[in-house]
Write an enzyme that holds these catalytic residues in place. Sequence first.
Site, short mmCIF file in Angstrom:
data_model
loop_
_atom_site.label_atom_id
_atom_site.label_comp_id
_atom_site.label_asym_id
_atom_site.label_seq_id
_atom_site.Cartn_x
_atom_site.Cartn_y
_atom_site.Cartn_z
N HIS A 180 1.34 4.49 -2.70
CA HIS A 180 1.46 5.94 -2.65
C HIS A 180 3.38 6.44 -3.10
O HIS A 180 2.81 7.39 -4.32
CB HIS A 180 1.46 6.37 -1.55
CG HIS A 180 0.42 5.91 -0.66
ND1 HIS A 180 -0.79 6.53 -1.18
CD2 HIS A 180 0.37 5.53 0.15
CE1 HIS A 180 -1.74 6.79 -0.34
NE2 HIS A 180 -0.90 5.86 0.91
N HIS A 220 0.49 -1.25 -0.39
CA HIS A 220 0.04 0.30 -0.03
C HIS A 220 0.88 1.56 -0.34
O HIS A 220 0.42 2.70 -0.80
CB HIS A 220 -0.90 -0.15 0.69
CG HIS A 220 -1.67 1.37 0.91
ND1 HIS A 220 -3.12 1.13 0.65
CD2 HIS A 220 -1.34 1.82 2.40
CE1 HIS A 220 -3.28 2.55 0.68
NE2 HIS A 220 -2.54 2.92 2.21
N GLU A 221 2.08 1.37 1.11
CA GLU A 221 2.30 2.19 0.57
C GLU A 221 3.43 2.74 -0.15
O GLU A 221 3.87 3.70 -1.04
CB GLU A 221 3.75 2.36 2.17
CG GLU A 221 3.17 2.14 3.44
CD GLU A 221 2.10 3.73 3.45
OE1 GLU A 221 2.40 5.10 2.76
OE2 GLU A 221 1.17 3.49 4.26
N HIS A 231 2.97 8.90 -6.78
CA HIS A 231 3.95 10.00 -6.56
C HIS A 231 5.26 10.44 -7.76
O HIS A 231 4.90 11.02 -8.34
CB HIS A 231 4.89 10.30 -5.44
CG HIS A 231 5.82 11.45 -5.13
ND1 HIS A 231 6.80 11.85 -4.23
CD2 HIS A 231 5.11 13.24 -5.59
CE1 HIS A 231 7.40 12.79 -4.56
NE2 HIS A 231 6.39 13.46 -5.30
#
Length: 228
Positions: free
Chosen positions: A104, A100-101, A108
């Site tokens: 991100h 999940h991270e 980006h």
Amino acid sequence: MYGYFDSTMIVLIPALLISFWAQTKITATFKRYSKVYSTKGYSASEVARMLLDESGLYDINIERVAGNLTDHYDPRNRVLRLSDTVYNSTSVASIGVAAHEVGHAIQHKESYGPLIFRNTIVPAVNIGSNFSWILFFLGIILGKPSLTTFGILLFSGVVLFQLVTLPVEFDASSRALRILKDRSILVNDEITSAKKVLNAAGMTYVAATLVALSQLFRLILLSNRNRD
């Protein structure tokens, strides 16, 4: 005066109950699937490194951070931080959180619109969250409707931040599950288990948004009653 302010607290009760349920849900779900280990045996940090490299994000470091579920991606310093309970774990829960991270970080890289917008308004939101209540209650105490209105406008930025956070978080989870499945890092029921963890985490953001909306509505009620 106490009764005047306290009577509006009823507006918050449903959202606070949902928030409590959401926090209980993510804690229980993560704990449950932290005991379900992936058949491939990769640790969460290994999965994160693998997925970052495959996305061309070689320059993003992975750091271990203290706490439980304190995992996050820091776009300013380009660092992905995994919590103590996630970093070395081979559980499907931890791998889902790590992916999940990474989602991100990929957002980006791709300049995902909602993420860029959220990052842009962070400074204003920080100011709003720190000073909105001060200005609002100063306006009530001093009898200055303009101050209460300004406080409400500042807090509206906090609500906007929470609303924008929803697509950012749900998109990161969708990316994570898709990558884990396509790369066969998690297989069969492991994907379903990871999805349950990420869905539970997503509900905490929904709950936070409902609390923020309820707080905004309460401020409007207080402002209108004060003018009456």
